[in-house]
Structures are given as structure tokens and as C-alpha cells.
Scaffold this motif. Structure first.
Motif, short mmCIF file in Angstrom:
data_model
loop_
_atom_site.label_atom_id
_atom_site.label_comp_id
_atom_site.label_asym_id
_atom_site.label_seq_id
_atom_site.Cartn_x
_atom_site.Cartn_y
_atom_site.Cartn_z
N PRO A 48 -47.58 55.36 -61.63
CA PRO A 48 -48.68 56.24 -60.92
C PRO A 48 -48.65 56.00 -59.51
CG PRO A 48 -49.98 54.61 -62.11
CD PRO A 48 -48.62 54.30 -62.54
N SER A 49 -48.98 57.07 -58.70
CA SER A 49 -49.27 57.01 -57.26
C SER A 49 -50.65 56.68 -57.04
CB SER A 49 -48.93 58.62 -56.64
OG SER A 49 -49.59 58.33 -55.43
N ALA A 95 -44.43 71.12 -49.77
CA ALA A 95 -44.04 69.66 -49.46
C ALA A 95 -45.36 68.76 -49.17
CB ALA A 95 -43.02 69.92 -48.36
N GLY A 96 -45.08 67.68 -49.90
CA GLY A 96 -46.42 66.75 -49.51
C GLY A 96 -47.61 67.01 -50.14
N VAL A 97 -47.74 68.03 -50.98
CA VAL A 97 -49.25 68.13 -51.50
C VAL A 97 -49.43 67.44 -52.55
CG1 VAL A 97 -48.68 70.12 -53.27
CG2 VAL A 97 -50.55 70.33 -51.69
N GLY A 98 -48.57 66.48 -53.33
CA GLY A 98 -48.80 65.62 -54.32
C GLY A 98 -48.64 66.28 -55.87
N LYS A 99 -47.44 66.89 -55.91
CA LYS A 99 -47.32 67.42 -57.28
C LYS A 99 -46.93 66.42 -58.18
CE LYS A 99 -44.09 70.01 -55.27
NZ LYS A 99 -44.51 69.83 -53.77
N THR A 100 -45.85 65.64 -57.71
CA THR A 100 -45.46 64.34 -58.60
C THR A 100 -46.66 63.58 -58.75
OG1 THR A 100 -43.25 64.60 -57.59
CG2 THR A 100 -43.76 62.67 -58.81
N ALA A 101 -47.34 63.28 -58.06
CA ALA A 101 -48.57 62.42 -58.34
C ALA A 101 -49.44 62.80 -59.46
CB ALA A 101 -49.38 62.01 -57.06
N LEU A 113 -40.00 66.97 -65.59
CA LEU A 113 -38.74 67.24 -64.51
C LEU A 113 -39.32 67.58 -63.36
CD1 LEU A 113 -37.33 70.12 -67.07
CD2 LEU A 113 -36.71 67.81 -67.10
N ASP A 114 -39.02 66.35 -62.43
CA ASP A 114 -39.74 66.34 -61.12
C ASP A 114 -38.80 67.06 -60.16
OD1 ASP A 114 -41.54 65.64 -59.26
OD2 ASP A 114 -40.77 63.52 -59.09
N ASN A 115 -39.41 67.78 -59.06
CA ASN A 115 -38.49 68.13 -57.98
C ASN A 115 -37.53 69.26 -58.17
OD1 ASN A 115 -37.99 68.47 -55.23
ND2 ASN A 115 -37.19 66.37 -55.10
N ALA A 116 -37.71 70.12 -59.08
CA ALA A 116 -36.67 71.11 -59.28
C ALA A 116 -36.52 72.00 -58.28
CB ALA A 116 -37.23 71.84 -60.55
N ARG A 117 -35.20 72.57 -58.11
CA ARG A 117 -34.94 73.24 -57.29
C ARG A 117 -35.02 75.18 -57.45
NH1 ARG A 117 -31.73 72.81 -52.50
NH2 ARG A 117 -30.80 74.48 -51.44
N ASP A 118 -34.64 75.18 -58.69
CA ASP A 118 -34.77 76.48 -59.01
C ASP A 118 -34.78 76.61 -60.82
OD1 ASP A 118 -32.17 76.14 -60.01
OD2 ASP A 118 -31.41 77.08 -57.96
N SER A 119 -35.12 77.69 -61.21
CA SER A 119 -35.05 77.81 -62.73
C SER A 119 -33.84 77.54 -63.31
CB SER A 119 -35.65 79.16 -62.95
OG SER A 119 -36.92 79.71 -62.45
#
Length: 937
Positions: free
Chosen positions: A267-268, A303-309, A385-391
Motif C-alpha cells: 500500500p502507498s 495523472a498523479g491524483v492517487g488512483k492506484t493508491a 487492473l492498474d493503469n489501463a489505456r482503454d476499454s
């Protein structure tokens, strides 16, 4: 003595096993606001928002302090719990297991984790016995609904898991009544339907089991338009065939589960706030009426808003709810190298994690996906599923069965998944100022002495609530401990703030991170993104964006939508978009490098604002002279409002943007800025923002000097002088009005001179010098007659009538206003009409003709309300209340005076003290006379 908090039913606090009164409902709600986030700082603003449901009283902070003080004494009786003040808020410190809600989660997690079947059954029973009714029973707080729903969903999930276990233990006879009752309440729950069918079959009721399948199928088709999922269909076939696999298998007290994947990353430490988003994620664990698709949630944000965290934090928090494992993959959709992961590679990695040997992995993608979904059938697995580009990149990775949950993070909204897989959207915005401060201070803790609050505020403001930026600043402070934090704040406030957010690492450097999203845009969308950075205001509408880009509104809409989907823009309201400060700084760097026509774009934007504002003010105040609008240049969109309400709405939506545009004017936009400043005066006057009005006119004077536009300069000085008089700054008012009058004489402009005398008359009557005021008004009337200006003749007749009233001559007032009113109506001057009706009403009131007065005043009040002139609403409200009081209708009078005070609430304090004071005295049943008159411009 031990303390216990109970919320799974009526809210209760127990100390030493004895129930303790926590006080009245509001005080209890403060306790709940702290209890939901135990052992964490809950900002005071958030507590106020929760307790008063978005409608706090004026002294909410003081009331909160009193409630917390009382609760602190009550909770402290338990010795092992406390409420303490922390930076910006309060913390309820207590063992989580002392709260039945968290104890329930702990017991369920342990039940799902143990391999001992009998122990698991005991833990499930212990957990479910904690429920005494609905969670937070009898508490009606909107913010609590998501927490309540999430808790109820976890309760249902626990009941289903327990009943699965009981069926494996051969307890189908005992289960049957409970399963039948639950199935009646939840006819669309396929997992519950399967449990009931199996119990019926094992009790020798095969026909009833088959009948329940048909009943469930009818419900699903009738309400959702879908057939039962594969699991329920397979069970149906097994019951038809009386398959031996349905028989109870003796067990040895152990669950022989295969090894499960545990792929979640660490975890972040940067996650702060996000309580609402975590609660919304909690609510998906067991959705009502689950269909055949797996649950899918898309966490999107810039970008950088904390989605993965956020995703990892939640996944680890609920991992016990997924006993069959957690799968994770970084799809590298916006990676530095630009090479997104191929879906086949991701599925192959999942198969290996699920125990498939390398030589057992199929070659084709379709075969791999089939095997992957087959392995997940009937299991409870969390897929991140982290950092997906498109559907398209993620469709192959979605499980095909219910019971699994897929969480996707992406910089784009992946709207296609909402259509094909009923994906739920969870947009992640920037941090609030309070959460941003908490994140920065938390990361700085232990690295250096407590930072100066002012320096922290400067950093938080410049980082725009972006977690990545705050973390970079904290990291720089850590590896440069001798660098004063104030110097970092200074760097961020320089012209290139992104320089202060460089790390040398493309994964964490803010400029590099933004560039990955930018490079994924189409050329047209990229150009629009760059040009939007030139917009000086807080948000932008479609017409302004189209003008900035030099294209039509129809052409700009899909480009704005694409930037919004990429989370490079935020939708602030329908048709309006915002760009946070760091992205704006990045866009300005790109503009400087790629767009040679930036000055043309800025001029088109100013033309849009000036043209639309001029059209709007002509609807609101037809008597205000405005320069003829230039024909719009190529690529400029002008959107004239349809009517007066639309004109007011446009000014209200664009107010901050218009003021920012004037402040940013340069020689290339002077002409358009001067037109815009002139058009804004009526609106700012009517809403009582007189300081903004003065500042706007003062800001435009250098541009008018550059243009050598004497008429516009005279108009600006007149508006400044008139507004200074409103604010009680009479010496400055006289100076500016004198300059304006001299200019109008030099220009041989009788209407301008007349309007200056009109304003000078208003200034003198505001000081109580009615005779001098009347002299100026009579001179103004002669000038308007000389110029043949019928509208201002009518307005001045009203002004003379008003002054006649102050001099004790109501008959003269009735005569002058009687001449003015039909002319104002003929010319369509509703504002002038309302002012004249007000004067007529007061004249009748002075003559003792109160009912006639009330009729005129009611109509005046209605018009001012429709026009949005709040100050004049308050003035008429005072007069109307006086009339009702004179008729003995005290309650009606009080209502009028209180409504008038409310009209003044958002107006500048300076300029309204006199009227506020008189209204306050009226509300205290003290009758005063000689009301102050607010004349039109």
C-alpha cells in the motif's frame, strides 16, 4: 472499564457493560462522524458537513466544540477510549474491535481465512449475532447512507458465505426455512437461489428445486431481461440429472483449498482522505440484483491524483472478502516508454498465478481467456487492473462469473465498459485543501520541525490538490533537509512551477507524468488542451472554448469530451470544464513551444466574452449606452442570451471568468476588454458586488488610456464615482464624477452629462442633502430633454419624485412618477419601471393610502426579483413591510423585513450598513421612517 460502541442496530455506547447516554441527536451524530473514521483525524469542516447535512448554522464551529467537549467526558469514562484534538480536526482513539461494525468485519475475515470448517461456522455465527437490526437504526443522515448500505451488503455476503459452509456441513434441513425467507426478499439473487435449490434437492424435494429455478428465471427475464448465469444453469442441469456431485461429502473438519494468488502490491503511504470513495467501493461487494457479469468498477482521474493508491488500499482492506485470491497487473497504459501491455501477456500472467503450468497455457488469446474464466468460475477473486489505456485492453481480463470483483484504474473514463459490462464509474478528483494539508504534513512528519502553517498553505495552494505534487515536495524536503521549506514554496510560485516538481525519474516527475496523457491525444484535442491553458478563469464554457480554438461549438464539443475522458479536464457543470493549475502550467509550456498564434486565440476569447456580455446587458439595462459591437472575427462564437433571465444566468456563470479576463488584458485585447468592463457594471451593481465593480473599472483604465478612448474613459470614471458613493466614499466619488462630467462637457455629450448629474444627485441624497440632490436631478432632466432621450427623462422623473418625497411632497412625487411609468413601460425598461413603482408605493403610503401602496410595491418587488437586483429587493421589502405594519399586519410586515435582510446576505457589507441597520431595527419591532433610496445607473 471497557468501552463498546454499537451501531449494528440502535446506536449505543456501553461502558463496563452499562449503557451510557450520549446526549441528544446532534451530539450523537458528532460521535458517529468520528466513529466511522476511528483513529484518524476527521477535519472539523467534514464533521460539520456530516452533522448538519450541508446546512450548518452560523455558529456551527462553536456548537461542534461544545458537543465534542461533552462527548470527550462521556467517552473518557471507559478509560480505553478518548477524543483528542488534532491538526484541523478531532480523533476518536479506540480499539477497532470495540466497535461492533469493525468487530463484525474482523470475525468475518477470520471465518473466511481459516481452513477449519467448524471454527469458521462458529466465527460466522458470532459475527452475525452482532446485528440487532439495521445498521445505524433511527439515524437519518445523508452521508451515512453509503456506509449503511456497504455494511448491509457485507452482512448479506457473510450470510451467503455462512450458508455455503452450512450446506457443505450437511445442514440443509436447518437451513431451508431461512433460505426460503431470504429468497422471497431477494428474488434476483442467483447465489441465494442456488443455495435454496440445493437445500430443497437434498431434502428430497427435487420438483420444488426445479420449480424455484423456473421462478428465479422468470424474475430475471421479467425485471432485468437476462437468463440465469452459467453457475445456476449448471446446477439446474445437475438437479435434473440427480447428479451424485450434489450429495453431501463427509468432511474431516478441514477445507482443502488450493494455494491462492496474493499479488497485491504494497500500500502507498500517501493515501489521505478518500473516505467517500472507499465507502462507495465497499458498497460493491454484494450488489443487489447481480446479473451474469462480474462486478466492474473503473477508478478514473487525472495523472498523479492517487488512483492506484486508492485501489490498492481498498483491495488490501477487503482482501479477506476474496478468499480465493487477489490478482494484480500494471497494464502500463500510460507508461514512460509508451508501450502498453498486451492483453495476452496479462492473461498469461494470471494463469500462471492461478497454478497453470507454463506448458498448460494455451497459445491463442481466446483459449487463454476461456481457461482463465473457467478457473475463476464459482470463486471469489479480486482482480485489480492498474493503469489501463482503454476499454479494449481490459475486456479480455474481466472474469465471466459473478462472485469476482474487478477494479480498474485509468486516466480515461473507459465509458465503453459501462455499456458492455455495466461497469460502475468512480471518478477521483483533486484533494480538498484540508486533505492536501494533512497529506503534506503527514509526509513531512519526522523529517524536519513542524512547518510554518503559512508556508504549508502556499505549497498546498500551488500543488492544486494533486497528491503526486505534494508527495514530490515532501520528498524534496526529505532529501534536502537543509533547504528551507519556504524556498520550495517560492519555487512553486515562480513562472515555471513544474521545475520544482522534477525528480529525474520519468515515473514520478510531474511534467513527464502529464506528458504521457498528452501524447495519447489526437492532434486536434492536443491543440485545444494547449489553448485552454491560456484561459485565465477558473472554468470555461463551450462557446468560449470554441472561440479560443477558432472553431464552431459543434466541433469543440467532441474535443472537450475527449479531454474530459482523458481526465485532462474536469466537468464542473453541464457544458463547463475546469483545468487544475499544474496542468495549466504544463499547457502553457506547450503553448509557448507549439502555438505561434496564441495572441489571436486570446483576442478571439475576449471577443466572445465582450460580444456576449454586450448583448446580455442590452437585455438587462436598455438605458445604458454601450458602444456598437464589432462584427465577430472569423472563428469567434457570440451567444446572445434569449431573455433577461438567461442574461442574468450567463453573467452569474461567467462572473469570475470575466473579471479574470479583464485583469489579464494586454494591448492586443484592449478594445474588447473595455467593452466587456462596460457591460459588466449593471450586473455587478444589481448583485451588490460593488468592490468588484470598482476594481474592474480601475483595472480597465490603463487599456482605455492606450486606446485614447475618451467617451469610454468618461463612462468608467462615472461608474467608479457612482459606486464609491454607494460604498460611502463620497470624496473619491466626487473626484471621479467631476472628471467624468468635465469629459462629457468637452465631448458635448448631454446624456453623459445628465447621467453624471443623476449620480451626483444620488450621492448628495445619500448624505441627506435632498435640496442639492434635487438641483442635480432637475439639471439632469433638462439635459435629457435637450438630447431627446425619453428613457432617461422617465428615469429622472422618478428620481425627482423620490426626492420630492424626502422633502415631504408626496403629491409632487405622484405627479412625476405618473408621467414616468407609462413611458418606461412603453420603452421596456423594467428596472426603471420597478423603481418608479417603488416611489409610487411609498408616496401612497405617505398619504395613508396603504392598500394602493402595497399593490405598487408588490409589483416592484416581483420585477426586482426577476431581474436579480438584490439591493433594490431589500429596499422595496423594507417599504412593503412598513405598509403592512401600518395596516396592523405585524406578521406580514415581519416576514417582509426578514426576507429583505436575506436579500442583503451576499452583498458587500460596505454600502449596505444603513439599510441592514434599519431592517434589523424593524425586525426588532422598532418603526423608523425615511428609507434610503437606491437610484438606477
Amino acid at each position: 472499564m471497557g468501552v463498546e460502541f454499537r451501531v449494528l442496530g440502535d446506536v449505543e455506547l456501553l461502558v463496563g457493560g452499562r449503557r451510557v447516554d450520549v446526549g441528544h441527536a446532534r451530539q450523537r451524530n458528532v460521535l458517529l462522524a468520528l466513529l466511522i473514521d476511528i483513529n484518524r483525524v476527521v477535519p472539523a469542516d467534514q464533521i460539520v458537513e456530516r452533522v448538519w447535512a450541508g446546512r450548518p448554522p452560523q455558529r456551527a464551529r462553536g456548537a461542534l466544540y461544545n458537543y465534542v467537549s461533552r462527548l470527550r467526558r462521556i467517552v473518557a469514562e471507559g478509560q480505553d477510549a478518548s477524543i483528542v484534538r488534532a491538526t484541523g480536526g478531532y480523533v476518536l482513539s479506540v480499539d477497532p474491535l470495540a466497535v461492533d461494525l469493525y468487530l463484525f468485519d474482523d470475525l468475518i475475515g477470520r471465518a473466511r481465512a481459516t481452513q477449519d470448517v467448524d471454527a469458521a461456522a462458529g466465527l460466522f455465527a458470532q459475527a452475525l449475532e452482532l446485528w440487532r437490526g439495521d445498521a445505524f437504526a433511527a439515524v437519518d443522515l445523508p452521508w451515512l447512507n453509503s456506509v449503511r448500505d456497504a455494511a448491509a451488503a457485507r452482512r448479506v455476503a457473510a450470510e451467503l458465505d455462512r450458508d455455503d459452509l452450512e450446506l457443505r456441513r450437511g445442514r440443509h434441513h436447518d437451513l431451508l426455512p431461512r433460505l426460503s425467507a431470504h429468497a422471497t426478499l431477494r428474488p434476483l439473487d442467483e447465489r441465494l437461489a442456488g443455495q435454496l435449490m440445493l437445500a430443497l434437492y437434498r431434502c428430497g424435494r427435487q420438483a420444488d428445486a426445479l420449480e424455484h429455478y423456473q421462478r428465479t428465471r422468470s424474475h430475471l427475464i421479467g425485471e432485468l431481461g437476462i437468463d440465469p448465469g452459467p453457475s445456476l444453469r449448471e446446477l439446474h442441469q445437475q438437479i435434473l440429472a440427480a447428479s451424485p456431485v450434489l450429495d453431501v461429502v463427509p468432511h474431516d473438519g478441514r477445507r482443502h483449498a488450493p494455494a491462492v494468488p496474493q499479488q497485491l502490491p504494497a500500500p502507498s503511504p500517501s493515501l489521505t482522505g478518500r473516505g467517500e470513495q472507499l465507502a462507495r467501493l465497499d458498497a460493491i461487494l454484494v450488489p443487489e440484483g447481480t446479473g451474469p457479469e462480474a462486478d466492474v468498477v473503473v477508478i478514473s482521474g487525472t495523472a498523479g491524483v492517487g488512483k492506484t493508491a486508492l485501489a490498492v488500499q481498498w483491495a488490501r482492506r477487503v482482501s479477506a472478502a476474496f478468499p480465493d485470491g487477489q490478482l494484480y497487473v500494471n497494464l502500463r497504459g500510460f507508461a514512460p516508454g509508451g508501450d502498453a501491455m498486451d492483453p495476452a501477456a496479462a492473461v498469461r500472467g494470471f494463469l500462471r498465478a492461478l497454478g497453470v503450468p507454463e506448458d498448460g497455457v494455451p497459445v491463442s488469446l481466446d483459449a487463454m481467456v476461456g481457461l482463465y474464466r473457467g478457473l475463476l468460475a464459482g470463486k471469489r477473486v479480486l482482480v485489480l487492473l492498474d493503469n489501463a489505456r482503454d476499454s479494449e485492453q481490459v475486456r479480455s481480463l474481466l472474469p465471466g462469473m459473478t462472485g469476482c470483483v474487478t477494479v480498474i484504474t485509468s486516466r480515461t473514463q473507459l465509458a465503453g465498459l459501462a455499456v458492455t459490462h455495466q461497469a460502475r464509474s468512480l471518478p477521483l478528483g483533486l484533494l480538498s485543501p484540508g486533505d492536501a494539508r494533512e497529506l503534506l504534513i503527514g509526509r513531512l512528519a519526522g523529517e524536519r520541525p513542524a512547518p510554518d502553517p503559512e508556508v504549508v498553505t502556499r505549497i498546498v495552494d500551488r500543488c492544486a490538490g494533486l497528491p503526486l505534487a505534494l508527495v514530490i515536495v515532501a520528498a524534496r524536503a526529505a532529501y534536502q533537509p537543509h533547504l528551507p521549506l519556504a524556498l520550495l514554496a517560492d519555487e512553486l510560485h515562480e513562472a515555471q512551477p513544474l521545475d520544482a516538481l522534477q525528480t529525474g525519474d520519468p515515473v514520478t516527475d510531474a511534467r513527464a507524468v502529464f506528458s504521457w496523457s498528452y501524447r495519447a491525444l489526437s492532434p486536434d484535442s492536443a491543440r485545444l488542451f494547449r489553448l485552454l491553458a491560456l484561459h485565465p478563469g477558473p472554468d470555461i464554457g463551450e462557446g468560449a472554448a470554441a472561440s479560443l480554438a477558432g472553431i464552431s461549438p459543434a466541433a469543440v464539443r467532441p474535443l472537450l469530451a475527449s479531454l474530459s475522458r482523458a481526465n485532462l479536464l474536469t466537468v464542473t457543470a453541464p457544458g463547463r470544464y475546469g483545468l487544475h493549475d499544474l496542468l495549466r502550467a504544463y499547457g502553457l509550456e506547450l503553448v509557448a513551444a507549439f502555438d505561434a498564434d496564441r495572441h489571436r486565440a486570446e483576442r478571439r476569447l475576449m471577443e466572445h466574452y465582450a460580444g456576449t456580455a454586450t448583448a446580455a446587458v442590452r437585455l438587462l439595462d436598455p438605458g445604458r449606452p454601450s458602444p456598437p459591437a464589432d462584427p465577430p472575427s472569423a472563428g469567434v462564437t457570440v451567444l446572445p442570451p434569449a431573455d433577461q433571465p438567461a442574461a442574468l444566468a450567463w453573467f452569474a456563470a461567467e462572473d469570475a471568468n470575466l473579471q479574470a479576463a479583464i485583469a489579464a488584458t494586454h494591448p492586443g485585447t484592449d478594445r474588447q476588454a473595455s467593452q466587456l468592463a462596460s457591460a459588466m457594471t449593471t450586473y455587478l451593481d444589481w448583485i451588490g458586488h460593488w468592490h468588484d465593480l470598482v476594481n474592474t473599472q480601475l483595472a480597465i483604465l490603463p487599456a482605455l488610456d492606450r486606446l485614447a478612448d475618451r467617451p469610454a474613459t468618461a463612462n468608467a470614471h462615472r461608474d467608479i464615482g457612482r459606486t464609491y458613493a454607494q460604498l460611502g466614499r463620497y470624496a473619491e466619488a466626487a473626484t471621479h464624477l467631476g472628471r467624468a462630467l468635465e469629459s462629457y462637457r468637452d465631448l458635448a455629450d448631454p446624456v453623459g452629462q445628465g447621467r453624471c448629474h443623476h449620480s451626483l444627485g444620488w450621492m448628495h441624497q445619500a448624505q441627506g442633502d435632498y435640496r442639492t440632490a434635487l438641483g442635480h436631478s432637475e439639471l439632469a432632466l433638462e439635459l435629457f430633454r435637450t438630447a431627446g432621450n425619453r428613457l432617461w427623462q422617465a428615469r429622472e422623473l422618478d428620481a425627482i419624485g423620490w426626492l420630492s418625497l424626502q422633502l415631504g411632497e408626496p403629491d409632487a412625487a405622484l405627479d412625476g412618477c405618473g408621467q414616468a411609468l407609462p413611458l418606461l413601460r412603453e420603452l421596456g425598461d423594467r428596472h426603471g419601471e420597478a423603481g418608479t413603482l417603488d416611489t409610487l408605493g411609498l408616496a401612497h403610503h405617505r398619504r395613508g393610502e396603504h392598500e394602493e401602496a402595497i399593490g405598487h410595491l408588490d409589483r416592484a418587488l416581483q420585477i426586482y426579483h426577476e431581474l436579480g437586483d438584490r439591493y433594490s429587493q431589500a429596499q422595496v421589502g423594507l417599504n412593503l413591510g412598513d405598509c403592512h405594519a401600518a395596516c396592523g399586519r405585524a406578521e406580514l410586515a415581519s416576514r417582509c423585513w426578514h426576507a429583505a435582510l436575506e436579500s442583503l446576505r451576499t452583498l458587500d457589507q460596505a454600502g449596505t450598513e444603513n439599510l441592514r441597520g434599519r431592517l434589523a431595527e424593524r425586525c426588532r419591532d422598532v418603526a423608523l421612517t425615511n428609507p434610503h433610496r437606491h437610484a438606477g445607473r
